[in-house]
Each structure stands twice: as structure tokens, then as C-alpha cells.
Design a protein around this motif. Structure first.
Motif, PDB file in Angstrom:
ATOM      1  N   THR A 151       0.813  -1.216   0.000  1.00  0.00           N
ATOM      2  CA  THR A 151       0.000   0.000   0.000  1.00  0.00           C
ATOM      3  C   THR A 151       0.843   1.261   0.000  1.00  0.00           C
ATOM      4  O   THR A 151       0.337   2.344  -0.331  1.00  0.00           O
ATOM      5  N   THR A 152       2.119   1.152   0.340  1.00  0.00           N
ATOM      6  CA  THR A 152       2.977   2.352   0.352  1.00  0.00           C
ATOM      7  C   THR A 152       3.245   2.875  -1.058  1.00  0.00           C
ATOM      8  O   THR A 152       3.678   4.018  -1.218  1.00  0.00           O
ATOM      9  N   LEU A 153       2.986   2.052  -2.062  1.00  0.00           N
ATOM     10  CA  LEU A 153       3.222   2.480  -3.446  1.00  0.00           C
ATOM     11  C   LEU A 153       2.135   3.403  -3.968  1.00  0.00           C
ATOM     12  O   LEU A 153       2.334   4.117  -4.954  1.00  0.00           O
ATOM     13  N   PHE A 154       0.983   3.408  -3.292  1.00  0.00           N
ATOM     14  CA  PHE A 154      -0.178   4.073  -3.859  1.00  0.00           C
ATOM     15  C   PHE A 154      -0.764   5.119  -2.918  1.00  0.00           C
ATOM     16  O   PHE A 154      -0.664   5.005  -1.701  1.00  0.00           O
ATOM     17  N   THR A 155      -1.399   6.128  -3.524  1.00  0.00           N
ATOM     18  CA  THR A 155      -2.133   7.105  -2.738  1.00  0.00           C
ATOM     19  C   THR A 155      -3.462   6.486  -2.302  1.00  0.00           C
ATOM     20  O   THR A 155      -3.895   5.452  -2.833  1.00  0.00           O
ATOM     21  N   GLU A 156      -4.121   7.131  -1.367  1.00  0.00           N
ATOM     22  CA  GLU A 156      -5.416   6.637  -0.902  1.00  0.00           C
ATOM     23  C   GLU A 156      -6.429   6.602  -2.044  1.00  0.00           C
ATOM     24  O   GLU A 156      -7.206   5.667  -2.179  1.00  0.00           O
ATOM     25  N   ARG A 157      -6.368   7.607  -2.904  1.00  0.00           N
ATOM     26  CA  ARG A 157      -7.277   7.671  -4.040  1.00  0.00           C
ATOM     27  C   ARG A 157      -7.031   6.513  -5.013  1.00  0.00           C
ATOM     28  O   ARG A 157      -7.968   5.911  -5.539  1.00  0.00           O
ATOM     29  N   GLU A 158      -5.775   6.226  -5.256  1.00  0.00           N
ATOM     30  CA  GLU A 158      -5.421   5.120  -6.154  1.00  0.00           C
ATOM     31  C   GLU A 158      -5.914   3.789  -5.604  1.00  0.00           C
ATOM     32  O   GLU A 158      -6.414   2.939  -6.349  1.00  0.00           O
ATOM     33  N   LEU A 159      -5.794   3.601  -4.300  1.00  0.00           N
ATOM     34  CA  LEU A 159      -6.267   2.365  -3.680  1.00  0.00           C
ATOM     35  C   LEU A 159      -7.787   2.241  -3.805  1.00  0.00           C
ATOM     36  O   LEU A 159      -8.318   1.153  -4.025  1.00  0.00           O
ATOM     37  N   GLU A 160      -8.486   3.358  -3.687  1.00  0.00           N
ATOM     38  CA  GLU A 160      -9.938   3.342  -3.838  1.00  0.00           C
ATOM     39  C   GLU A 160     -10.319   2.933  -5.261  1.00  0.00           C
ATOM     40  O   GLU A 160     -11.257   2.148  -5.471  1.00  0.00           O
ATOM     41  N   ILE A 161      -9.593   3.460  -6.220  1.00  0.00           N
ATOM     42  CA  ILE A 161      -9.884   3.126  -7.615  1.00  0.00           C
ATOM     43  C   ILE A 161      -9.557   1.665  -7.891  1.00  0.00           C
ATOM     44  O   ILE A 161     -10.307   0.958  -8.580  1.00  0.00           O
ATOM     45  N   MET A 162      -8.466   1.165  -7.336  1.00  0.00           N
ATOM     46  CA  MET A 162      -8.118  -0.248  -7.498  1.00  0.00           C
ATOM     47  C   MET A 162      -9.207  -1.136  -6.919  1.00  0.00           C
ATOM     48  O   MET A 162      -9.561  -2.178  -7.496  1.00  0.00           O
ATOM     49  N   ALA A 163      -9.750  -0.752  -5.782  1.00  0.00           N
ATOM     50  CA  ALA A 163     -10.819  -1.529  -5.153  1.00  0.00           C
ATOM     51  C   ALA A 163     -12.048  -1.559  -6.053  1.00  0.00           C
ATOM     52  O   ALA A 163     -12.704  -2.609  -6.205  1.00  0.00           O
ATOM     53  N   CYS A 164     -12.367  -0.436  -6.684  1.00  0.00           N
ATOM     54  CA  CYS A 164     -13.512  -0.384  -7.590  1.00  0.00           C
ATOM     55  C   CYS A 164     -13.290  -1.264  -8.813  1.00  0.00           C
ATOM     56  O   CYS A 164     -14.208  -1.964  -9.267  1.00  0.00           O
ATOM     57  N   ILE A 165     -12.078  -1.243  -9.346  1.00  0.00           N
ATOM     58  CA  ILE A 165     -11.754  -2.085 -10.499  1.00  0.00           C
ATOM     59  C   ILE A 165     -11.921  -3.554 -10.128  1.00  0.00           C
ATOM     60  O   ILE A 165     -12.456  -4.355 -10.898  1.00  0.00           O
ATOM     61  N   ALA A 166     -11.462  -3.915  -8.925  1.00  0.00           N
ATOM     62  CA  ALA A 166     -11.571  -5.301  -8.465  1.00  0.00           C
ATOM     63  C   ALA A 166     -13.020  -5.731  -8.283  1.00  0.00           C
ATOM     64  O   ALA A 166     -13.343  -6.919  -8.356  1.00  0.00           O
ATOM     65  N   LYS A 167     -13.910  -4.762  -8.085  1.00  0.00           N
ATOM     66  CA  LYS A 167     -15.337  -5.067  -7.957  1.00  0.00           C
ATOM     67  C   LYS A 167     -16.022  -5.151  -9.326  1.00  0.00           C
ATOM     68  O   LYS A 167     -17.212  -5.455  -9.405  1.00  0.00           O
ATOM     69  N   GLY A 168     -15.258  -4.864 -10.384  1.00  0.00           N
ATOM     70  CA  GLY A 168     -15.811  -4.949 -11.725  1.00  0.00           C
ATOM     71  C   GLY A 168     -16.409  -3.664 -12.248  1.00  0.00           C
ATOM     72  O   GLY A 168     -17.089  -3.661 -13.279  1.00  0.00           O
ATOM     73  N   TYR A 169     -16.160  -2.539 -11.576  1.00  0.00           N
ATOM     74  CA  TYR A 169     -16.724  -1.264 -12.012  1.00  0.00           C
ATOM     75  C   TYR A 169     -16.067  -0.805 -13.311  1.00  0.00           C
ATOM     76  O   TYR A 169     -14.864  -0.942 -13.503  1.00  0.00           O
ATOM     77  N   SER A 170     -16.850  -0.204 -14.195  1.00  0.00           N
ATOM     78  CA  SER A 170     -16.316   0.436 -15.388  1.00  0.00           C
ATOM     79  C   SER A 170     -15.747   1.804 -15.000  1.00  0.00           C
ATOM     80  O   SER A 170     -15.992   2.297 -13.880  1.00  0.00           O
ATOM     81  N   ASN A 171     -15.017   2.436 -15.907  1.00  0.00           N
ATOM     82  CA  ASN A 171     -14.490   3.771 -15.624  1.00  0.00           C
ATOM     83  C   ASN A 171     -15.617   4.756 -15.324  1.00  0.00           C
ATOM     84  O   ASN A 171     -15.501   5.602 -14.431  1.00  0.00           O
ATOM     85  N   LYS A 172     -16.714   4.637 -16.072  1.00  0.00           N
ATOM     86  CA  LYS A 172     -17.851   5.531 -15.846  1.00  0.00           C
ATOM     87  C   LYS A 172     -18.436   5.327 -14.457  1.00  0.00           C
ATOM     88  O   LYS A 172     -18.752   6.305 -13.754  1.00  0.00           O
ATOM     89  N   GLU A 173     -18.557   4.071 -14.041  1.00  0.00           N
ATOM     90  CA  GLU A 173     -19.113   3.779 -12.711  1.00  0.00           C
ATOM     91  C   GLU A 173     -18.184   4.273 -11.607  1.00  0.00           C
ATOM     92  O   GLU A 173     -18.639   4.766 -10.570  1.00  0.00           O
TER      93      GLU A 173
END
Length: 214
Positions: A151-173
Motif C-alpha cells: 500500500t505504500t506504493l499508492f495514494t489513498e485515491r489510487e487504492l480506492e480506484i483499485m478496489a472499484c476495479i476489483a469489484k468490476g466497475y467500469s471507468n464511468k461507474e
């Protein structure tokens, strides 16, 4: 918008069925049906194809190797469509640059929506497959969120986006979920990919869930 597609499957019944299904949607144009990966690669090299629907297990050349060669030598986006959900095949396809991985038993509408998402730049992998990868790569122990990533490699925002991607969210979602623009989401994804040396968002999902780079 017309999405140009080829279908590669060594089962003629499956090929013809997919052809009929996809031709019911006006946004698709099925250019050809081929019976193995080698024929798919050759066709994509000679013609402008948007998406190659590839079965995993085919004679002469399977879908994993065909994906690798198509990505290396054409602008076509490979999508794996199969009845098999074997871990090795999933990871091999992801590693070789597949933009989507779907089971053949999906409803036609889900296949249609997935192909449209891939065409517009969003990689697709079904939740069932992500769960299977998550379980197998953690030796049967479920991985929760970012438990195994650095987690030290990423900002909090980046981690949130990674979590959304892992949930299958599209960029729009993701943009709607986080109240930011689609362009900002795309920029974040580019930054994340650069930090871990990956090529596409499906690999981000696998990395986030397992801590492993594929």
C-alpha cells in the motif's frame, strides 16, 4: 457504431450459434468464423477486426497463444469466451493481454454489454473468475481487499480506484462513485499501471485481490 468481430471456436455448433446471436444486435458485424487460434491470428493480421472472440481450447493453437500473437501484431482486442474456468487458462489469457474473459453460459445481453465495454476500452473479467483466482493464488485462503499489496506504493485515491476495479466497475461507474471525471479515472489507472508495470485494468484487479502481478 459498428463493432467488427470474428469468432474462433473448433465447435461449429458454437460458432454458428454465437454468429446468430451477435447478428441480432445492430452494433455488431461478424466478419468471419474460424476453427482455431492460428486462423484467428492470420485473419486479424489481414483485416481490420475490432474484437476476436476466442475459445480457450482449440486445435493447432489455443486461445491463450492466439491472444498473445494477436496483441503483439494487431490492434484487435481478444476476448476469451469459454465453458472452462480453469485458473491456468484465466491467468495465461490475462498475462497475454486478453481484454475480456467470459463464460459461454452467459445471457446474450451480458455478452453484448461486455463486448461493447471492451470495444470502448474497459477490460472485462467475471466475478466468478476473480474469486477463483483470489482463492487459488492465496492457497485457499481468501484475500481481503488490499491485504497483500504494498500500500505504500499508492495514494489513498489510487487504492480506492483499485478496489472499484476489483469489484468490476467500469471507468464511468468509478467516476460516478467517486464524483470525478472519466478522464481523471483514466489518468489514475495509467499511473497505477505504471507503478506496478502492468498493461491493463484486469491485471490491476488480479493484483489488488491477490498481491500477485500477472
Amino acid at each position: 457504431m459498428t463493432i467488427k468481430i470474428i469468432i474462433a471456436d473448433d465447435n461449429s455448433f458454437i460458432r454458428e450459434g454465437l454468429h446468430i446471436i451477435l447478428n441480432t444486435y445492430e452494433e455488431f458485424n461478424v466478419l468471419a468464423q474460424v476453427s482455431d487460434g492460428a486462423e484467428a491470428v492470420e485473419y486479424c493480421r489481414k483485416h481490420a477486426v475490432d474484437i476476436a472472440l476466442l475459445d480457450i481450447r482449440m486445435t493447432r493453437m489455443d486461445g491463450v497463444e492466439a491472444t498473445k500473437q494477436i496483441v503483439a501484431s494487431t490492434k484487435t482486442k481478444p476476448v476469451i469466451l469459454t465453458t472452462f474456468d480453469d485458473d491456468d487458462y484465466i491467468l495465461g489469457a490475462i498475462r497475454n493481454g486478453a481484454k475480456g474473459y467470459l463464460l459461454k453460459n452467459n445471457d446474450p445481453e451480458r455478452i453484448r454489454d461486455a463486448l461493447k465495454s471492451v470495444y470502448h476500452g474497459t477490460s472485462i473479467i467475471q466475478d466468478e473468475m476473480l474469486d477463483k483466482i483470489k482463492t487459488s493464488l492465496s492457497n485457499g485462503q481468501q484475500v481481503s481487499g488490499d491485504a497483500k499489496i504494498d500500500t505504500t506504493l499508492f495514494t489513498e485515491r489510487e487504492l480506492e480506484i483499485m478496489a472499484c476495479i476489483a469489484k468490476g466497475y467500469s471507468n464511468k461507474e468509478i467516476a460516478e462513485e467517486m464524483y470525478i471525471s472519466g478522464g481523471t479515472v483514466a489518468n489514475y489507472i495509467t499511473t497505477i499501471l505504471g507503478k506496478i508495470g502492468l498493461k491493463h485494468r484486469t491485471q490491476i484487479a488480479v493484483y489488488y485481490l491477490t498481491g500477485k502481478v500477472y
